[in-house]
Enzyme design. Structure first.
Site, PDB file in Angstrom:
ATOM      1  N   GLY A 223       0.822  -1.207   0.000  1.00  0.00           N
ATOM      2  CA  GLY A 223       0.000   0.000   0.000  1.00  0.00           C
ATOM      3  C   GLY A 223       0.854   1.254   0.000  1.00  0.00           C
ATOM      4  N   ASP A 253      -4.684  -4.302  -9.116  1.00  0.00           N
ATOM      5  CA  ASP A 253      -4.746  -4.798 -10.492  1.00  0.00           C
ATOM      6  C   ASP A 253      -3.957  -3.900 -11.441  1.00  0.00           C
ATOM      7  OD1 ASP A 253      -6.398  -6.896  -9.688  1.00  0.00           O
ATOM      8  OD2 ASP A 253      -8.196  -5.663  -9.910  1.00  0.00           O
TER       9      ASP A 253
END
Length: 312
Positions: A223, A253
């Site tokens: 992240g 993705d």
């Protein structure tokens, strides 16, 4: 131009935006609702195409009104629908997504629909495409049979295999041992390694455990903390630029689509991860899943701006 084959899911996302998530039993007034193309396979394919790749998508959709959302998007993005087979009995896959304006985080319910019928035979029909591709990219939102077949064909023609293990599930060794790049997020890395990741040292320990399973290279997305890489011999972290998030739905993705293109173009792993980081970071600044993918020109600009790396 790198040629990327993606085997995976295609969904239509029904996304509701609200100021915050509802608590159990509570109704929250929403701000907006959008219908758009999604599915982890579709998101990765779209991200790879926008990042500069030639993309061949192998998936399955229905014969319903939702299928038009998928095919219209693919036509617009220049992705061939040659290997999008159609089910006569099941609807196009879908996902109901809640997005909170507080932090851009999301909650998702996925209905597989026609994705559940994607088979090894559907993948074999595209065998000719594997001969001249550069990278095979897949995830776990379909059954394992088409994934097995895609990996087998990729290995038959000595192509790079990227497996994004989401949604997480236990995987047999004969899949893991044929994976070149394994790309879990923190939660998935903990599942496969048994190590809870709270810092870089934890990521290092988790990567070592995952490598024991047979994969060659581990890429753990962290992240806001960037990404951690290890191949058992070389290990390092790559920071990412923090941008204001409005919707994180397709970030992972977008990262994987970007990574596939970068590796397919022959970038070294550090630059490939920087390229993928830029693709993922940019995606959170816009709404949607497949439609949030960054274009190559944007990725190039951020690569130069943030990392000091210039690419063609």
């Amino acid at each position: 131009m790198a040629k990327i084959i993606v085997v995976g899911s295609l969904n239509v996302d029904i996304t509701a935006y609200a100021s915050r998530f509802a608590r159990d039993g509570e109704t929250v007034k929403g701000d907006d609702i959008k219908f758009g193309p999604g599915g982890k396979g579709g998101n990765q394919a779209s991200a790879a195409a926008r990042a500069g790749g030639e993309v061949c998508m192998i998936s399955r959709i229905g014969r319903d009104v939702l299928s038009g959302v998928i095919t219209d998007h693919y036509n617009k993005e220049g992705i061939s629908d040659k290997y999008l087979s159609r089910s006569d009995s099941l609807p196009t896959g879908s996902a109901v997504i809640e997005v909170s304006a507080e932090n851009g985080q999301n909650k998702i319910v996925v209905i597989a629909g026609a994705n559940s019928e994607l088979s090894a035979e559907h993948v074999r029909e595209a065998q000719e495409e594997f001969k001249d591709c550069d990278v095979f990219l897949t995830q776990l939102e379909t059954g394992l049979d088409p994934i097995y077949e895609g990996i087998n064909l990729a290995k038959k023609y000595q192509k790079t295999v990227i497996l994004n293990p989401a949604p997480l599930q236990k995987l047999p060794n004969d899949i893991l041992m044929n994976v070149d790049y394994f790309t879990p997020n923190e939660t998935e890395a903990e599942f496969y390694s048994g190590v809870k990741i709270e810092n870089e040292e934890d990521a290092s320990r988790a990567a070592k455990e995952i490598i024991k399973l047979g994969v060659k290279n581990v890429v753990i997305t962290l992240g806001k903390r960037g990404v951690y890489f290890s191949n058992g011999k070389e290990s390092f972290s790559v920071a990412t630029k923090l941008l204001k998030a409005v919707d994180t739905t397709g970030a992972g993705d977008a990262f994987n689509g970007g990574l596939a293109v970068a590796l397919g173009e022959g970038m070294d792993i550090k630059d490939a991860l920087k390229f993928a980081n830029c693709a993922g970071s940019l995606s959170v600044t816009r709404y949607g899943a497949a439609t949030s993918g960054a274009y190559r020109s944007e990725i190039k600009e951020m690569m130069k701006d943030f990392y000091g790396v210039e690419i063609n």
